[in-house]
Design an enzyme around this catalytic site. Sequence first.
Site, PDB file in Angstrom:
ATOM      1  N   CYS A 115     -20.394 -23.966   2.989  1.00  0.00           N
ATOM      2  CA  CYS A 115     -20.546 -23.970   4.448  1.00  0.00           C
ATOM      3  C   CYS A 115     -20.429 -22.563   5.029  1.00  0.00           C
ATOM      4  O   CYS A 115     -20.828 -22.321   6.163  1.00  0.00           O
ATOM      5  CB  CYS A 115     -19.483 -24.854   5.084  1.00  0.00           C
ATOM      6  SG  CYS A 115     -19.539 -26.526   4.473  1.00  0.00           S
ATOM      7  N   HIS A 255     -17.308 -23.426  12.236  1.00  0.00           N
ATOM      8  CA  HIS A 255     -17.968 -24.406  11.364  1.00  0.00           C
ATOM      9  C   HIS A 255     -17.432 -25.797  11.727  1.00  0.00           C
ATOM     10  O   HIS A 255     -16.235 -26.009  11.861  1.00  0.00           O
ATOM     11  CB  HIS A 255     -17.647 -24.064   9.907  1.00  0.00           C
ATOM     12  CG  HIS A 255     -18.039 -25.147   8.965  1.00  0.00           C
ATOM     13  ND1 HIS A 255     -19.259 -25.785   9.024  1.00  0.00           N
ATOM     14  CD2 HIS A 255     -17.368 -25.727   7.924  1.00  0.00           C
ATOM     15  CE1 HIS A 255     -19.330 -26.693   8.071  1.00  0.00           C
ATOM     16  NE2 HIS A 255     -18.192 -26.686   7.396  1.00  0.00           N
ATOM     17  N   ASN A 285     -20.818 -32.865   9.599  1.00  0.00           N
ATOM     18  CA  ASN A 285     -20.747 -31.560   8.943  1.00  0.00           C
ATOM     19  C   ASN A 285     -22.114 -31.243   8.328  1.00  0.00           C
ATOM     20  O   ASN A 285     -22.503 -31.858   7.348  1.00  0.00           O
ATOM     21  CB  ASN A 285     -19.653 -31.601   7.867  1.00  0.00           C
ATOM     22  CG  ASN A 285     -19.516 -30.301   7.099  1.00  0.00           C
ATOM     23  OD1 ASN A 285     -20.345 -29.402   7.234  1.00  0.00           O
ATOM     24  ND2 ASN A 285     -18.478 -30.199   6.288  1.00  0.00           N
TER      25      ASN A 285
HETATM   26  N1  ACO Z   1     -12.915 -45.008   5.716  1.00  0.00           N
HETATM   27  C1  ACO Z   1     -11.734 -45.639   5.576  1.00  0.00           C
HETATM   28  N2  ACO Z   1     -10.752 -45.210   4.791  1.00  0.00           N
HETATM   29  C2  ACO Z   1     -10.974 -44.074   4.115  1.00  0.00           C
HETATM   30  C3  ACO Z   1     -12.158 -43.358   4.204  1.00  0.00           C
HETATM   31  C4  ACO Z   1     -13.160 -43.867   5.040  1.00  0.00           C
HETATM   32  N3  ACO Z   1     -14.343 -43.245   5.197  1.00  0.00           N
HETATM   33  N4  ACO Z   1     -12.072 -42.272   3.415  1.00  0.00           N
HETATM   34  C5  ACO Z   1     -10.874 -42.291   2.862  1.00  0.00           C
HETATM   35  N5  ACO Z   1     -10.201 -43.386   3.266  1.00  0.00           N
HETATM   36  C6  ACO Z   1      -8.868 -43.814   2.912  1.00  0.00           C
HETATM   37  C7  ACO Z   1      -8.400 -43.233   1.616  1.00  0.00           C
HETATM   38  O1  ACO Z   1      -8.863 -44.009   0.543  1.00  0.00           O
HETATM   39  C8  ACO Z   1      -6.907 -43.316   1.770  1.00  0.00           C
HETATM   40  O2  ACO Z   1      -6.504 -44.620   1.487  1.00  0.00           O
HETATM   41  P1  ACO Z   1      -5.149 -44.878   0.660  1.00  0.00           P
HETATM   42  O3  ACO Z   1      -4.061 -44.326   1.515  1.00  0.00           O
HETATM   43  O4  ACO Z   1      -5.134 -46.366   0.553  1.00  0.00           O
HETATM   44  O5  ACO Z   1      -5.335 -44.164  -0.621  1.00  0.00           O
HETATM   45  C9  ACO Z   1      -6.692 -43.066   3.262  1.00  0.00           C
HETATM   46  O6  ACO Z   1      -7.970 -43.330   3.888  1.00  0.00           O
HETATM   47  C10 ACO Z   1      -6.246 -41.689   3.617  1.00  0.00           C
HETATM   48  O7  ACO Z   1      -7.058 -40.768   2.899  1.00  0.00           O
HETATM   49  P2  ACO Z   1      -6.869 -39.229   3.077  1.00  0.00           P
HETATM   50  O8  ACO Z   1      -7.748 -38.497   2.128  1.00  0.00           O
HETATM   51  O9  ACO Z   1      -5.402 -38.918   3.073  1.00  0.00           O
HETATM   52  O10 ACO Z   1      -7.400 -39.031   4.566  1.00  0.00           O
HETATM   53  P3  ACO Z   1      -7.327 -37.730   5.430  1.00  0.00           P
HETATM   54  O11 ACO Z   1      -6.568 -37.978   6.658  1.00  0.00           O
HETATM   55  O12 ACO Z   1      -6.976 -36.524   4.616  1.00  0.00           O
HETATM   56  O13 ACO Z   1      -8.856 -37.550   5.882  1.00  0.00           O
HETATM   57  C11 ACO Z   1     -10.819 -36.325   5.261  1.00  0.00           C
HETATM   58  C12 ACO Z   1      -9.846 -37.438   4.880  1.00  0.00           C
HETATM   59  C13 ACO Z   1     -11.476 -36.706   6.582  1.00  0.00           C
HETATM   60  C14 ACO Z   1     -11.864 -36.206   4.182  1.00  0.00           C
HETATM   61  C15 ACO Z   1     -10.039 -34.998   5.447  1.00  0.00           C
HETATM   62  O14 ACO Z   1      -9.205 -34.795   4.326  1.00  0.00           O
HETATM   63  C16 ACO Z   1     -10.944 -33.817   5.597  1.00  0.00           C
HETATM   64  O15 ACO Z   1     -11.662 -33.689   6.583  1.00  0.00           O
HETATM   65  N6  ACO Z   1     -10.895 -32.860   4.660  1.00  0.00           N
HETATM   66  C17 ACO Z   1     -11.752 -31.664   4.740  1.00  0.00           C
HETATM   67  C18 ACO Z   1     -13.080 -32.021   4.186  1.00  0.00           C
HETATM   68  C19 ACO Z   1     -14.129 -30.981   4.488  1.00  0.00           C
HETATM   69  O16 ACO Z   1     -14.086 -30.329   5.502  1.00  0.00           O
HETATM   70  N7  ACO Z   1     -15.104 -30.866   3.580  1.00  0.00           N
HETATM   71  C20 ACO Z   1     -16.228 -30.019   3.790  1.00  0.00           C
HETATM   72  C21 ACO Z   1     -15.967 -28.609   3.395  1.00  0.00           C
HETATM   73  S1  ACO Z   1     -17.232 -27.585   3.839  1.00  0.00           S
HETATM   74  C22 ACO Z   1     -18.469 -27.429   2.641  1.00  0.00           C
HETATM   75  O17 ACO Z   1     -18.588 -26.434   1.990  1.00  0.00           O
HETATM   76  C23 ACO Z   1     -19.428 -28.531   2.430  1.00  0.00           C
END
Ligand code: ACO
Length: 391
Positions: A115, A255, A285
């Site tokens: 990104c 971003h 994103n």
């Molecule tokens: N819908 C419902 N539940 C979900 C989903 C979903 N889409 N995705 C994950 N969960 C669940 C998980 O399974 C987990 O369940 P569990 O507790 O039973 O195991 C629970 O939700 C919590 O999961 P977390 O991973 O702790 O959720 P978090 O609050 O961290 O949010 C997220 C996840 C949105 C992915 C966050 O971590 C994030 O935004 N991280 C950064 C990701 C990012 O920016 N990536 C792009 C980088 S840029 C590039 O170069 C492409």
Amino acid sequence: MGQRFSRISGWGRYAPAQILTNDDIAEIVDTSDEWITSRTGIRERRIAEPHETTLTMAQTASERALAVAGIPADNLDLIIVATSSPDYLLPPVSSMLQHALGASRAAAFELRAGCTGFLYGLSTAHQFLATGTYRRALVVGVELISRAVDWQDRNTCVLFGDGAGAVVLEATERPTGVLGFVLGSDGAGAEALIVPGGGSRQPLSSTVLAERGQFIHMDGQAVFKFAVRTMGRALLEAVECSGLQLDDIDLFVPHQANQRILELAARQCGIPWEKMYVNIARYGNTSAASIPIALSEAVEEGRLQEGNHIAMVSFGAGLTWGALALRWGEGPATTEEVFGRQPLHLPQRVLRSARTSVQKVRIQTTSRLSPLLLPLYAMSRRVRKEEKTGE
Ligand code: ACO
């Protein structure tokens, strides 16, 4: 040759017409609009239709940017395309774009920094212009990431969207445009965001496909923590090395990965939320495309005026990060534009005092020089040189 600067003279974006809402995704994987909105701020994203490719999206955004800049494609010297989802591993989509645009004189290359790719591209193009090597560059951020996402994996498929953004960067003698930037990389976090299959390490095979290795795999929490750790710091460093203070920034264009990350970064740095440009709800994103898409929307919404300062910041796969500050607009006229090539015969006393005033001001870049002092300072230096050489 005087000091060279580079300014954004054209901008454009393209987003596919097809919209996929959170409710639509909830019909594909076990998720909900409530979960996605509250955890990410995303409400919908654009998804490319089958006839669209990374090239076609990049081309449309580029043609729009060239139209705003008012220059024909064959005036371009350089094309940089930042993407992690090119049409092919070979050839680079940058050369395909160069041909499609008719940019017959341009060098072209593809750049991969997740990104952060667009900011790596902008900084690189700036170097070519500031050194006088080239005069006009096109920098594109484009992703057709919906085809690299596993639509069975709710951890990733809710986050991403397709799109393209482009800017034309032109060399100028006026003190405006890119002021400073920082770029960084920490490969220790490489596996936090990875497409494990399809490269030279694990070429495509039935095993790779069975393990869904051709898709993006992400440790969301690791990436989240990395983003919060690096974004604020990079932003502050870029603003400082541009000779500015955070308060000087009129608009932050970050971003768009997750609204919670942006809120935390803004709070960390003490940035008022209204100064952050945020459109994640509508696009998700779009990786390397997110900053140029946001920038082009911000301009069209009238959020940027001549002389405003902007700071952009990003993080992404690699793991990488980057931030860049720039002055928006054409910039104040140079001495030569105002007075012509011959120095005006101002009294030496005036020139000397202008020179002394400027030297007293402790600044790192010309960005903070007043439009009045800068021409006087340049002129006084020329007069002093002529005195020395006896011309
Ligand atoms: N819908 C419902 N539940 C979900 C989903 C979903 N889409 N995705 C994950 N969960 C669940 C998980 O399974 C987990 O369940 P569990 O507790 O039973 O195991 C629970 O939700 C919590 O999961 P977390 O991973 O702790 O959720 P978090 O609050 O961290 O949010 C997220 C996840 C949105 C992915 C966050 O971590 C994030 O935004 N991280 C950064 C990701 C990012 O920016 N990536 C792009 C980088 S840029 C590039 O170069 C492409």
